[in-house]
Design a protein around this motif. Structure first.
Motif, short mmCIF file in Angstrom:
data_model
loop_
_atom_site.label_atom_id
_atom_site.label_comp_id
_atom_site.label_asym_id
_atom_site.label_seq_id
_atom_site.Cartn_x
_atom_site.Cartn_y
_atom_site.Cartn_z
N VAL A 129 10.19 7.12 -8.85
CA VAL A 129 9.60 5.81 -8.60
C VAL A 129 9.35 5.68 -7.10
O VAL A 129 10.25 5.91 -6.28
CB VAL A 129 10.53 4.68 -9.09
N THR A 130 8.13 5.29 -6.75
CA THR A 130 7.72 5.30 -5.35
C THR A 130 6.79 4.13 -5.06
O THR A 130 6.29 3.47 -5.98
CB THR A 130 7.01 6.63 -5.02
N GLU A 131 6.55 3.91 -3.79
CA GLU A 131 5.50 2.99 -3.35
C GLU A 131 4.57 3.71 -2.38
O GLU A 131 4.01 3.11 -1.45
CB GLU A 131 6.11 1.73 -2.74
N ALA A 132 4.38 5.03 -2.63
CA ALA A 132 3.50 5.84 -1.78
C ALA A 132 2.07 5.29 -1.82
O ALA A 132 1.60 4.82 -2.86
CB ALA A 132 3.53 7.29 -2.24
N LYS A 133 1.38 5.40 -0.70
CA LYS A 133 0.01 4.90 -0.60
C LYS A 133 -0.96 5.84 -1.34
O LYS A 133 -0.64 7.00 -1.62
CB LYS A 133 -0.39 4.76 0.86
N PRO A 134 -2.17 5.36 -1.63
CA PRO A 134 -3.12 6.15 -2.45
C PRO A 134 -3.42 7.54 -1.93
O PRO A 134 -3.53 8.49 -2.73
CB PRO A 134 -4.38 5.26 -2.43
N ASP A 135 -3.54 7.73 -0.61
CA ASP A 135 -3.87 9.07 -0.12
C ASP A 135 -2.74 10.06 -0.38
O ASP A 135 -2.97 11.23 -0.69
CB ASP A 135 -4.23 9.04 1.37
N MET A 136 -1.51 9.59 -0.30
CA MET A 136 -0.38 10.45 -0.59
C MET A 136 -0.32 10.78 -2.09
O MET A 136 -0.03 11.93 -2.48
CB MET A 136 0.92 9.77 -0.17
N LEU A 137 -0.62 9.82 -2.93
CA LEU A 137 -0.64 10.07 -4.37
C LEU A 137 -1.69 11.13 -4.72
O LEU A 137 -1.45 12.01 -5.55
CB LEU A 137 -0.93 8.77 -5.12
N THR A 138 -2.85 11.05 -4.09
CA THR A 138 -3.90 12.04 -4.33
C THR A 138 -3.44 13.43 -3.93
O THR A 138 -3.72 14.42 -4.61
CB THR A 138 -5.17 11.64 -3.54
N ALA A 173 -5.95 5.47 -10.84
CA ALA A 173 -7.01 5.53 -11.86
C ALA A 173 -7.52 6.93 -12.13
O ALA A 173 -7.85 7.26 -13.28
CB ALA A 173 -8.16 4.62 -11.43
N LYS A 174 -7.58 7.80 -11.12
CA LYS A 174 -8.18 9.13 -11.30
C LYS A 174 -7.15 10.25 -11.15
O LYS A 174 -7.54 11.41 -10.92
CB LYS A 174 -9.30 9.32 -10.29
N LEU A 175 -5.88 9.93 -11.30
CA LEU A 175 -4.84 10.91 -10.99
C LEU A 175 -4.21 11.56 -12.21
O LEU A 175 -3.32 12.40 -12.07
CB LEU A 175 -3.75 10.25 -10.14
N GLY A 176 -4.58 11.18 -13.39
CA GLY A 176 -4.02 11.80 -14.58
C GLY A 176 -2.92 10.96 -15.20
O GLY A 176 -2.40 10.01 -14.61
#
Length: 505
Positions: A129-138, A173-176
């Motif tokens: 469980v994280t609150e990583a920002k979108p660029d890190m998630l990508t 949305a686009k990460l699987g």
């Protein structure tokens, strides 16, 4: 970022081949119950595992930084010693608890994410469980795709980045399908969102939940036992069932209550009761919180005769405009939500009590009260003099906090009979009294539990109780009037009332 991705892909190859630790089977169609260890953050992790076992909870979401305990040094963390992790997992297994999830954790760089993924493999975790920002998630998405690990975005209240569910949904949305939400329904409510509507928006993307009920929506208000707050937890569970959600709803009780275990236990009781009824009953609000009974007639059946069908239904104790009450002008009022309270500021001095104009002899009085910290009040019955009420009424005590004399605790018949046990009154939480007066007999129920029974005829001497201890009354209680007015005391602090009904016997 390219070097970061290559490093994570290497870790992913290892995870894909070795993330096969056995985990509990989660039944389809129903949410499962888990515990976020932050609930018991004042305890060690080993002690928290014991609490989970006692509560019958099999799934634990650990958080970074909890002291290990159990003779182990250090804290639970993704950088912890492998031998200590192995011992913790063994201790969890002995308690029939599985550490399924870890968070909230937001690694600062590629190296820390690599360490975290390796830790997840060693611990057999299902979720980070994280609150990583979108660029890190990508950046981590290719690694996550090679594993069975779920990455779940958590939301804190506004103004945090993921306070609005749509922000999190856009980020994943686009990460699987390994990416989803760890939906904190309490923080949604604190942000001012309606939790059921937010769950509907997030349908199909919820990996897990921090499941909560809170005192007041739109504010950073405290947690309450499920079913007693404003978050419509029954509606939330019905919506999760409608979605076919089969993940884990973790209890995360952030308020450090003096009765913490008991309050968490009430959440567990509500969850299990809800799981045993139909979705229709959930949406209709037919699940009573622990300690409550939705059927007042069933709760009071022992006090009713065979002719009870002829009796009128319980009546409101006070009219909405207080036209049937005596008080100082403007001293008390109902809010738009039906809450009755003194109109003075909470810190101001008491401004007079509230009295019915009618008298009542034998009756059943039901009401709910909410007391803030160190507040004092009471319910007066059979009062024959509303000016010199001290010696001409019987008081059932309301008190938040401790008191040296048991006969002054909440649930006491003030100064003459102590309650059967000390019942913690948590500031801001609603409590329910059922007071039955029938001839010489008084009975006091608090939150569904009989805490006091009094035979007035046993008080034969003014100023003394049957056990020889002194009381302050000039009249022996056997000689107290058997009919009189009902009153609510304003004695300092802030105490509110609602759902006040009386039924003559």
């Amino acid at each position: 970022m390219k070097r970061f991705s290559l490093l994570l892909l290497a870790v992913g190859c290892l995870l894909a081949s070795s993330c096969s630790s056995p985990t509990p089977t989660i039944a389809a169609g129903q949410p499962q119950l888990g515990l976020q260890a932050w609930t018991f953050r004042n305890l060690t992790l080993v002690e928290t595992l014991g609490q989970a076992h006692t509560l019958g909870i099999r799934y634990l979401q650990a958080y970074p930084g909890q002291t290990l305990g159990g003779g182990l040094t250090g804290k639970f963390h993704h950088t912890m010693d492998a031998a200590a992790l192995k011992e913790i997992l063994a201790l969890a297994l002995a308690k029939d608890v599985t550490i399924t999830s870890y968070g909230i954790i937001t690694p600062k760089d590629a190296a820390e994410w690599t360490v975290l993924f390796a830790f997840a493999q060693a611990a057999g975790l299902q979720e980070i469980v994280t609150e990583a920002k979108p660029d890190m998630l990508t950046a981590i998405a290719p690694t996550v795709a090679k594993t069975s690990l779920k990455i779940s975005l958590h939301n804190h209240p506004a103004p945090s980045f993921y306070a609005q569910p749509q922000t999190a949904l856009t980020a994943i949305a686009k990460l699987g399908d390994r990416f989803g939400l760890c939906a904190d329904t309490g923080h949604w409510a604190r942000t001012g969102l309606e939790p059921v509507a937010a769950l509907q928006l997030a349908a199909g993307h919820i990996n897990s939940l921090h499941f909560k009920d809170i005192a007041e929506r739109g504010k950073r208000s405290r947690d309450l036992p499920w079913g007693t707050g404003t978050s419509n937890v029954a509606g939330q569970l019905a919506e999760l069932r409608r979605q076919g959600f089969q993940g884990i709803a973790y209890i995360e009780y952030e308020h450090i209550s003096p009765a913490l275990f008991a309050e968490v236990e009430r959440c567990v009781t509500f969850f299990r009761s809800a799981g045993a009824v139909s979705t229709n009953d959930l949406t209709r609000g037919l699940i009573a919180p622990a300690g409550y009974n939705l059927d007042v007639h069933a709760a009071l059946a022992s006090d009713r005769s065979r002719d009870s069908a002829r009796w009128p239904a319980p009546q409101p104790l006070f009219a909405a405009d207080l036209s049937n009450a005596d008080m100082r002008t403007g001293a008390w009022a109902f809010s738009a939500e039906g809450v009755l309270a003194p109109t003075r500021p909470a810190e101001a001095k008491a401004n007079g009590d509230l009295w019915t104009k009618e008298s009542y002899g034998d009756f059943i009085l039901t009401l709910e009260f909410r007391a803030q910290k160190k507040s004092n009040s009471g319910v007066f019955i059979r009062t024959t003099d509303i000016v010199q009420w001290l010696h001409n009424s019987i008081e059932v005590q309301i008190l938040q906090g401790d008191e040296v004399k048991p006969v002054h605790l909440v649930g006491a018949v003030y100064d003459i009979a102590a309650p059967a046990r000390v019942v913690p009154i948590v500031p801001g939480e609603w409590n329910r009294y059922v007071i039955t007066a029938k001839g010489k007999s008084l009975r006091v129920m608090l939150n569904g539990e009989v805490v006091n029974k009094v035979n007035l005829d046993e008080w034969t001497t003014a100023g003394f109780n049957p056990d020889g201890t002194a009381n302050k009354f000039k009249t022996a209680y056997k000689d107290m009037a058997r009919a009189g007015r009902v009153g609510l005391q304003d004695h300092g602090g802030q105490v509110e009332f609602r759902n006040l009904f009386i039924e003559r016997l």
